[in-house]
Design a protein around this motif. Sequence first.
Motif, PDB file in Angstrom:
ATOM      1  N   PHE A  75       0.831  -1.206   0.000  1.00 38.15           N
ATOM      2  CA  PHE A  75       0.000   0.000   0.000  1.00 38.15           C
ATOM      3  C   PHE A  75       0.864   1.254   0.000  1.00 38.15           C
ATOM      4  O   PHE A  75       0.569   2.230  -0.699  1.00 38.15           O
ATOM      5  N   ASN A  76       1.931   1.249   0.785  1.00 38.66           N
ATOM      6  CA  ASN A  76       2.823   2.402   0.807  1.00 38.66           C
ATOM      7  C   ASN A  76       3.573   2.563  -0.506  1.00 38.66           C
ATOM      8  O   ASN A  76       3.881   3.689  -0.923  1.00 38.66           O
ATOM      9  N   GLY A  77       3.884   1.433  -1.168  1.00 46.16           N
ATOM     10  CA  GLY A  77       4.605   1.491  -2.432  1.00 46.16           C
ATOM     11  C   GLY A  77       3.872   2.267  -3.498  1.00 46.16           C
ATOM     12  O   GLY A  77       4.487   2.946  -4.338  1.00 46.16           O
ATOM     13  N   HIS A  78       2.545   2.212  -3.471  1.00 48.05           N
ATOM     14  CA  HIS A  78       1.767   2.915  -4.484  1.00 48.05           C
ATOM     15  C   HIS A  78       1.541   4.387  -4.126  1.00 48.05           C
ATOM     16  O   HIS A  78       0.903   5.107  -4.885  1.00 48.05           O
ATOM     17  N   LEU A  79       2.084   4.805  -2.982  1.00 48.09           N
ATOM     18  CA  LEU A  79       2.071   6.233  -2.641  1.00 48.09           C
ATOM     19  C   LEU A  79       3.279   6.947  -3.224  1.00 48.09           C
ATOM     20  O   LEU A  79       3.315   8.177  -3.263  1.00 48.09           O
ATOM     21  N   GLY A  80       4.287   6.173  -3.648  1.00 43.87           N
ATOM     22  CA  GLY A  80       5.487   6.767  -4.201  1.00 43.87           C
ATOM     23  C   GLY A  80       6.734   6.029  -3.770  1.00 43.87           C
ATOM     24  O   GLY A  80       6.714   5.208  -2.850  1.00 43.87           O
ATOM     25  N   GLU A  81       7.864   6.340  -4.431  1.00 44.97           N
ATOM     26  CA  GLU A  81       9.112   5.647  -4.156  1.00 44.97           C
ATOM     27  C   GLU A  81       9.612   5.932  -2.740  1.00 44.97           C
ATOM     28  O   GLU A  81      10.156   5.059  -2.069  1.00 44.97           O
ATOM     29  N   LEU A  82       9.426   7.172  -2.257  1.00 46.56           N
ATOM     30  CA  LEU A  82       9.872   7.519  -0.910  1.00 46.56           C
ATOM     31  C   LEU A  82       9.087   6.736   0.140  1.00 46.56           C
ATOM     32  O   LEU A  82       9.667   6.222   1.103  1.00 46.56           O
ATOM     33  N   SER A  83       7.781   6.638  -0.039  1.00 51.33           N
ATOM     34  CA  SER A  83       6.956   5.896   0.919  1.00 51.33           C
ATOM     35  C   SER A  83       7.324   4.416   0.923  1.00 51.33           C
ATOM     36  O   SER A  83       7.377   3.777   1.983  1.00 51.33           O
ATOM     37  N   LEU A  84       7.585   3.867  -0.271  1.00 50.33           N
ATOM     38  CA  LEU A  84       7.993   2.464  -0.361  1.00 50.33           C
ATOM     39  C   LEU A  84       9.319   2.246   0.360  1.00 50.33           C
ATOM     40  O   LEU A  84       9.463   1.306   1.149  1.00 50.33           O
ATOM     41  N   SER A  85      10.278   3.118   0.102  1.00 45.89           N
ATOM     42  CA  SER A  85      11.583   2.981   0.734  1.00 45.89           C
ATOM     43  C   SER A  85      11.484   3.132   2.246  1.00 45.89           C
ATOM     44  O   SER A  85      12.106   2.380   3.005  1.00 45.89           O
ATOM     45  N   SER A  86      10.705   4.102   2.713  1.00 49.31           N
ATOM     46  CA  SER A  86      10.567   4.341   4.149  1.00 49.31           C
ATOM     47  C   SER A  86       9.900   3.174   4.848  1.00 49.31           C
ATOM     48  O   SER A  86      10.373   2.698   5.891  1.00 49.31           O
ATOM     49  N   ALA A  87       8.788   2.675   4.287  1.00 48.27           N
ATOM     50  CA  ALA A  87       8.082   1.550   4.893  1.00 48.27           C
ATOM     51  C   ALA A  87       8.930   0.285   4.858  1.00 48.27           C
ATOM     52  O   ALA A  87       8.932  -0.507   5.813  1.00 48.27           O
ATOM     53  N   SER A  88       9.668   0.090   3.761  1.00 51.41           N
ATOM     54  CA  SER A  88      10.513  -1.090   3.634  1.00 51.41           C
ATOM     55  C   SER A  88      11.650  -1.054   4.643  1.00 51.41           C
ATOM     56  O   SER A  88      11.955  -2.052   5.299  1.00 51.41           O
ATOM     57  N   LEU A  89      12.291   0.116   4.775  1.00 51.16           N
ATOM     58  CA  LEU A  89      13.395   0.244   5.726  1.00 51.16           C
ATOM     59  C   LEU A  89      12.879   0.105   7.161  1.00 51.16           C
ATOM     60  O   LEU A  89      13.537  -0.513   8.005  1.00 51.16           O
ATOM     61  N   ALA A  90      11.702   0.655   7.435  1.00 47.71           N
ATOM     62  CA  ALA A  90      11.104   0.538   8.766  1.00 47.71           C
ATOM     63  C   ALA A  90      10.798  -0.911   9.100  1.00 47.71           C
ATOM     64  O   ALA A  90      11.059  -1.381  10.220  1.00 47.71           O
ATOM     65  N   THR A  91      10.256  -1.634   8.133  1.00 47.36           N
ATOM     66  CA  THR A  91       9.934  -3.038   8.340  1.00 47.36           C
ATOM     67  C   THR A  91      11.190  -3.856   8.581  1.00 47.36           C
ATOM     68  O   THR A  91      11.220  -4.743   9.445  1.00 47.36           O
ATOM     69  N   SER A  92      12.245  -3.543   7.827  1.00 47.59           N
ATOM     70  CA  SER A  92      13.511  -4.241   8.013  1.00 47.59           C
ATOM     71  C   SER A  92      14.090  -3.967   9.398  1.00 47.59           C
ATOM     72  O   SER A  92      14.542  -4.877  10.094  1.00 47.59           O
ATOM     73  N   PHE A  93      14.053  -2.707   9.805  1.00 51.67           N
ATOM     74  CA  PHE A  93      14.578  -2.332  11.117  1.00 51.67           C
ATOM     75  C   PHE A  93      13.755  -2.976  12.233  1.00 51.67           C
ATOM     76  O   PHE A  93      14.303  -3.460  13.235  1.00 51.67           O
ATOM     77  N   ALA A  94      12.427  -3.000  12.051  1.00 51.99           N
ATOM     78  CA  ALA A  94      11.550  -3.617  13.049  1.00 51.99           C
ATOM     79  C   ALA A  94      11.825  -5.105  13.172  1.00 51.99           C
ATOM     80  O   ALA A  94      11.791  -5.678  14.272  1.00 51.99           O
ATOM     81  N   SER A  95      12.103  -5.743  12.052  1.00 50.08           N
ATOM     82  CA  SER A  95      12.415  -7.170  12.080  1.00 50.08           C
ATOM     83  C   SER A  95      13.716  -7.437  12.811  1.00 50.08           C
ATOM     84  O   SER A  95      13.809  -8.347  13.633  1.00 50.08           O
ATOM     85  N   VAL A  96      14.733  -6.604  12.545  1.00 56.48           N
ATOM     86  CA  VAL A  96      16.042  -6.790  13.159  1.00 56.48           C
ATOM     87  C   VAL A  96      15.992  -6.566  14.661  1.00 56.48           C
ATOM     88  O   VAL A  96      16.540  -7.342  15.443  1.00 56.48           O
ATOM     89  N   THR A  97      15.331  -5.508  15.076  1.00 52.80           N
ATOM     90  CA  THR A  97      15.387  -5.094  16.482  1.00 52.80           C
ATOM     91  C   THR A  97      14.211  -5.564  17.332  1.00 52.80           C
ATOM     92  O   THR A  97      14.206  -5.332  18.538  1.00 52.80           O
ATOM     93  N   GLY A  98      13.238  -6.221  16.720  1.00 53.25           N
ATOM     94  CA  GLY A  98      12.071  -6.619  17.501  1.00 53.25           C
ATOM     95  C   GLY A  98      11.493  -7.962  17.137  1.00 53.25           C
ATOM     96  O   GLY A  98      11.558  -8.929  17.913  1.00 53.25           O
TER      97      GLY A  98
END
Length: 510
Positions: free
Chosen positions: A69-92
């Motif tokens: 869903f974030n990916g279809h808001l734009g490249e920045l939203s896709l990158s931000s959500a993807s990086l957040a998900t990756s960070f959340a996976s690593v640290t939580g």
Amino acid sequence: MEGGENLAPESAYGDNNKNIHVAGSEACQQGCCCGLDAIGEAKRQLGLAGPLIVVSILQNSIQLISVMFNGHLGELSLSSASLATSFASVTGFSVLLGMASALETLCGQAYGAKQYHLLGIHMQRAVLTLLTISIPLSVIWFCTSTILISLHQDHEISTGAGTFNRWMIPSLFAFGLLQCLNRFLQTQNIVFPMMISSGVTALLHTIVCWLLVYKFGLGIRGAALANNISYWFNVFLLAIYVKFSGACRHSWAGFSKDAFHDFFSFMRLAIPSAVMICFEYWSFEMIVLLSGLLKNPKLETSVLSISVNTMWMVYMVSVGLGGAISSRVSNELGAGQPQRARLALVVAIVVALSEGVFVGIVTILARHVWGKLFSNEKEVIRYVAKIMPLLALSDFLDGFQCVLSGAARGCGWQKLCAFINLGAYYVVAIPSAVLLAFFFQIGAMGLWIGIICGLSVQVIALITLIACTNWDNEAMKAVRRVQEAGRGIGIETESLLSEEFNADQHPALT
């Protein structure tokens, strides 16, 4: 197949199981029985793995749908959500998932030994531990943007990722509870309720995500809020089932003060289990972080995030197979039937290899259309198509090691596997990825080739470990582990060491 429906709280290794165990090794020596045993075991595993695969895919789809869903808001939203998900996976998420995986050994072997009361005690200890661990982890999530910027990630992407994770903090606590409930039910072969609750939750998440992201215009915050709602809803459904279903009447007797005693029995497996899982999961997420240091960070991060999310989705099939073999091995070892545990592993390996070939072929065939599900950018779509053949190879290797790792968890080998994963990913995979991506200028493809090198080492090490296993000794260790758990709450379970384990019949157990 709800294995808890017909449970009867009889003593461990009753007369029926006694005859089966004593004949276990002899039956495997009789050629007429081996084929039928293998077919029966395959049916049993597939009946268990099928729903677990669906559960794994559906539960993993929560974060994947949010990224889409974030990916279809734009490249920045896709990158931000993807990086957040990756960070959340690593640290939580990976930490909580790893610690909860200790229940695959503890609950699985207790269930096989027919010490059903221990399952509820083990789960309550896990819940208390994971909720406590979630508090400091939530502080890390709150500081996501600061941490990412200090790691030299793109400032704009890091700010969006920080916003996403701060809004997603409540899901951290729900995720820990969900993993405990999953393992509690899985080790009892109660899988259909998990599949139903996950399906309802995934449907709800799609609707809620659409409403919050687009209809109410909350953007990246809406996707995070949708994750919170979905995880807690799934926990609520499974908790209601455990409380009121007759399938859990012997394994769940309500909250008990015994759960506050002998935390060491859980932590002794939970810590290496978390390390084992984290070493593996962190390496993949580290690849996404490294992609942010490449020349075109938005493109490289987007493509690597799509690749990692795709691999995790495919990996969920192998997680289902790994969960099935973990339950089968732990149940049979707890029941004192080592040859049946060995047979279960052989059957699982054949199934895993077949699944790996099929998934690899499908991945290659879908390479030109897959990127369109995540982005409208033509450059992203072309890059995804280029990297998909490498993804197919890594899917094959990762699926195979997942099944072998599942068997290892069923045996309680988390500490050994932690060392294997350390060497495979941080001595081989990450250094190779850095060398290929930055020194040989191969970019994202170089990062992925490094991961493939690590997976290859991991598979070879696990095959060697399993080939050298004495299954009789593993059965004895399982029996002793259940005994120690019983003594931890003041219950003696001497009946576990029944005549099947005398030195004349099983000299390897002495």
